[in-house]
Structure formats: C-alpha cells, structure tokens
Scaffold this motif. Structure first.
Motif, mmCIF file in Angstrom:
data_model
loop_
_atom_site.group_PDB
_atom_site.id
_atom_site.type_symbol
_atom_site.label_atom_id
_atom_site.label_comp_id
_atom_site.label_asym_id
_atom_site.label_seq_id
_atom_site.Cartn_x
_atom_site.Cartn_y
_atom_site.Cartn_z
ATOM 1 N N GLU A 1 3.116 -3.758 8.548
ATOM 2 C CA GLU A 1 2.909 -2.666 9.479
ATOM 3 C C GLU A 1 4.094 -1.712 9.496
ATOM 4 N N LYS A 2 3.812 -0.486 9.892
ATOM 5 C CA LYS A 2 4.831 0.531 10.103
ATOM 6 C C LYS A 2 4.525 1.261 11.407
ATOM 7 N N HIS A 3 5.562 1.493 12.187
ATOM 8 C CA HIS A 3 5.435 2.238 13.433
ATOM 9 C C HIS A 3 6.465 3.361 13.374
ATOM 10 N N ALA A 4 6.035 4.476 12.824
ATOM 11 C CA ALA A 4 6.948 5.573 12.507
ATOM 12 C C ALA A 4 6.994 6.590 13.639
ATOM 13 N N PRO A 5 8.170 6.951 14.093
ATOM 14 C CA PRO A 5 8.275 7.977 15.140
ATOM 15 C C PRO A 5 7.935 9.348 14.596
ATOM 16 N N ALA A 6 7.647 10.248 15.494
ATOM 17 C CA ALA A 6 7.359 11.616 15.088
ATOM 18 C C ALA A 6 8.608 12.276 14.517
ATOM 19 N N VAL A 7 8.383 13.230 13.643
ATOM 20 C CA VAL A 7 9.473 14.023 13.072
ATOM 21 C C VAL A 7 9.362 15.431 13.635
ATOM 22 N N ILE A 8 10.395 15.867 14.292
ATOM 23 C CA ILE A 8 10.410 17.199 14.894
ATOM 24 C C ILE A 8 10.651 18.249 13.815
ATOM 25 N N ALA A 9 9.887 19.310 13.863
ATOM 26 C CA ALA A 9 10.022 20.366 12.859
ATOM 27 C C ALA A 9 11.396 21.013 12.947
ATOM 28 N N PRO B 1 0.821 -1.209 0.000
ATOM 29 C CA PRO B 1 0.000 0.000 0.000
ATOM 30 C C PRO B 1 0.861 1.268 0.000
ATOM 31 N N GLN B 2 0.334 2.297 -0.633
ATOM 32 C CA GLN B 2 1.041 3.567 -0.678
ATOM 33 C C GLN B 2 1.288 4.120 0.726
ATOM 34 N N THR B 3 0.317 3.910 1.627
ATOM 35 C CA THR B 3 0.456 4.416 2.994
ATOM 36 C C THR B 3 1.709 3.877 3.672
ATOM 37 N N LEU B 4 1.985 2.579 3.498
ATOM 38 C CA LEU B 4 3.173 1.995 4.116
ATOM 39 C C LEU B 4 4.440 2.424 3.392
ATOM 40 N N GLU B 5 4.367 2.524 2.079
ATOM 41 C CA GLU B 5 5.534 2.970 1.324
ATOM 42 C C GLU B 5 5.952 4.379 1.750
ATOM 43 N N ASP B 6 4.962 5.239 2.014
ATOM 44 C CA ASP B 6 5.265 6.617 2.411
ATOM 45 C C ASP B 6 5.963 6.685 3.771
ATOM 46 N N LEU B 7 5.779 5.652 4.603
ATOM 47 C CA LEU B 7 6.396 5.629 5.926
ATOM 48 C C LEU B 7 7.698 4.840 5.960
ATOM 49 N N ASP B 8 8.131 4.346 4.819
ATOM 50 C CA ASP B 8 9.294 3.464 4.767
ATOM 51 C C ASP B 8 10.547 4.143 5.314
ATOM 52 N N GLY B 9 10.718 5.426 5.010
ATOM 53 C CA GLY B 9 11.910 6.118 5.468
ATOM 54 C C GLY B 9 11.956 6.344 6.963
ATOM 55 N N ARG B 10 10.785 6.376 7.608
ATOM 56 C CA ARG B 10 10.715 6.598 9.054
ATOM 57 C C ARG B 10 10.709 5.298 9.849
ATOM 58 N N ASP B 11 10.486 4.189 9.178
ATOM 59 C CA ASP B 11 10.526 2.879 9.830
ATOM 60 C C ASP B 11 11.066 1.857 8.821
ATOM 61 N N PRO B 12 12.355 1.950 8.503
ATOM 62 C CA PRO B 12 12.917 1.087 7.451
ATOM 63 C C PRO B 12 13.110 -0.361 7.860
ATOM 64 N N SER B 13 12.967 -0.681 9.128
ATOM 65 C CA SER B 13 13.225 -2.050 9.580
ATOM 66 C C SER B 13 12.094 -3.009 9.246
ATOM 67 N N ARG B 14 10.910 -2.482 8.938
ATOM 68 C CA ARG B 14 9.767 -3.330 8.631
ATOM 69 C C ARG B 14 9.416 -3.221 7.146
ATOM 70 N N ALA B 15 9.101 -4.345 6.542
ATOM 71 C CA ALA B 15 8.746 -4.351 5.118
ATOM 72 C C ALA B 15 7.415 -3.628 4.910
ATOM 73 N N PRO B 16 7.292 -2.854 3.834
ATOM 74 C CA PRO B 16 6.047 -2.125 3.583
ATOM 75 C C PRO B 16 5.022 -2.928 2.795
ATOM 76 N N TYR B 17 5.208 -4.231 2.710
ATOM 77 C CA TYR B 17 4.321 -5.053 1.893
ATOM 78 C C TYR B 17 3.925 -6.333 2.627
ATOM 79 N N SER B 18 2.831 -6.928 2.153
ATOM 80 C CA SER B 18 2.394 -8.246 2.616
ATOM 81 C C SER B 18 2.701 -9.263 1.524
ATOM 82 N N LEU B 19 3.154 -10.431 1.925
ATOM 83 C CA LEU B 19 3.495 -11.488 0.972
ATOM 84 C C LEU B 19 2.705 -12.739 1.321
ATOM 85 N N GLY B 20 2.107 -13.363 0.313
ATOM 86 C CA GLY B 20 1.325 -14.567 0.537
ATOM 87 C C GLY B 20 1.488 -15.565 -0.595
#
Length: 222
Positions: free
Chosen positions: A112-120, A72-91
């Motif tokens: 899943e992605k668990h992205a920390p906050a980004v400080i301005a 999903p685009q939502t997970l891809e957009d968070l990839d840089g903030r949580d690179p340790s988890r894959a942004p896709y499901s595989l079956g």
C-alpha cells in the motif's frame, strides 16, 4: 522498471517436445517487466482499472526458500511521495509446480501507499492525495515447458481512495512489447508478430496500456 528481456532459446529447447511427457521444471519466474490486464469481477462499482505494468521477480532466501515479488506500476509511481512503505508484495513460492502446471504463491503481503497531496508550485503541478492498497491472493505462475514462468493468473482486491474492487489478473512476460499503431490505436497483429513473445502465446493488445497481454485466462496458449 528495468527492462530484462531474455532470449527464447531455453524456452524453445524445453518446449521442443511439449506434447510428450516432460520432467518437472521447478518454479521459474522470468524477470522483470510484465504486462497485466485486469478483469473486473461481478459487483464492481469502482472506476475500472483496465491494465497495468507489473514488476515480477523471484528471490531465493539464505535458507534457500523461494519468494515471489509483485510491484505494480501504480505503487512504484507513488514511491517518492510515500517512501516509508514498500511498493511491492512479497510471498512464498514453492519449488515445484502442482498437477496443473502452476506454482502457487502464498502469504502475499499487503502492499500500500498513502501519498500526501502535492501543492502546486514552480513547474510542479498539483497532485491530490492518493490511498492505494493491493491485496493479492491465489497467485499462480505457469510453469510448463511451453511457458516456463512467463504467465500468471491471480485474484486482486484493489482499493483506491476508499473504493474497493475485485479483479482477476492475467499477466505475461515480456511486458514491454508495444502494440499501438501509427494512429495510437491498439493493433493485435503487432503482438502476434513480435519476435520477443513466445509464438505459442495467445495475445491481444490492451487498449489503455498499448502493451501485449494474455488473450485469455492463463495458460493463454494457441
């Protein structure tokens, strides 16, 4: 997402006699950019997720097993903030469709992605922490001569920041057909006249995505 638009020559040849008996076509899946509309199930109390772009791909393992990936685009957009988890499901994907013409993907992994906050900071806007979880089930790719691996339907349990909603997802390929008019409003006629979309498809313009999506539950055909 990389755009990967194939011609309709093969599909048209396969569909030339679609009303007659056709040999099995296996489980083709067109790559890569799909558009999806999310249909909320009863009881949803979360903010509605209306539509999204999906990266959909088929893989063959060294053991010649077939696998399906959904990103999903939502997970891809968070990839840089949580690179340790894959942004896709595989079956797992079968090699042949069922009697209804669908290839049912099974054992779809949780993504899943668990992205920390980004400080301005300088030229960096504040971004709140995000917790997103996708649990796909009943994923079925349509594999008939009129739509060889170009539509899918699935159930999705989607969790965002602790709120969980249930959806039925309708998706199609190609997903990159824009359908906003000059005023930025959705225009279904742009989907109907798009040369890259199978003319057999019943489509509408998703208002929040401004991309063409299935008009009804797949098989979404005229």
């Amino acid at each position: 997402m990389t755009r990967h638009i194939l011609g309709w020559g093969l599909a048209l040849v396969l569909g030339a006699s679609c009303d007659s008996e056709q040999p099995p076509i296996g489980c083709p899946v067109q790559s890569l950019e799909w558009s999806a509309v999310y249909k909320p199930k009863p009881g949803n109390t979360c903010p509605v997720k209306a539509a999204e772009m999906l990266g959909v791909q088929k893989f063959t393992t060294p053991a010649y097993d077939e696998q399906l990936s959904i990103k999903p685009q939502t997970l891809e957009d968070l990839d840089g903030r949580d690179p340790s988890r894959a942004p896709y499901s595989l079956g797992k994907l079968p090699k042949a469709s069922n009697a209804e013409g669908f290839c049912a993907a099974t054992e779809m992994a949780v993504a899943e992605k668990h992205a920390p906050a980004v400080i301005a900071g300088d030229d960096i806007p504040f971004q709140p922490a995000k917790d997103i979880v996708y649990r796909w089930s009943n994923v079925q790719v349509l594999a008939i001569p009129r739509a060889p691996g170009t539509q899918l339907v699935a159930d999705l349990e989607y969790t965002e920041d602790g709120c969980t909603a249930q959806y039925e997802v309708w998706a199609m390929w190609p997903g990159d057909v824009e359908c906003g008019n000059e005023d930025g409003a959705p225009d279904d006629s742009l989907c109907a006249s798009a040369g890259s979309i199978n003319p057999d498809f019943a489509t509408v313009c998703a208002p929040t995505l401004l991309r063409c999506v299935p008009a009804k539950r797949p098989p979404s055909l005229k």
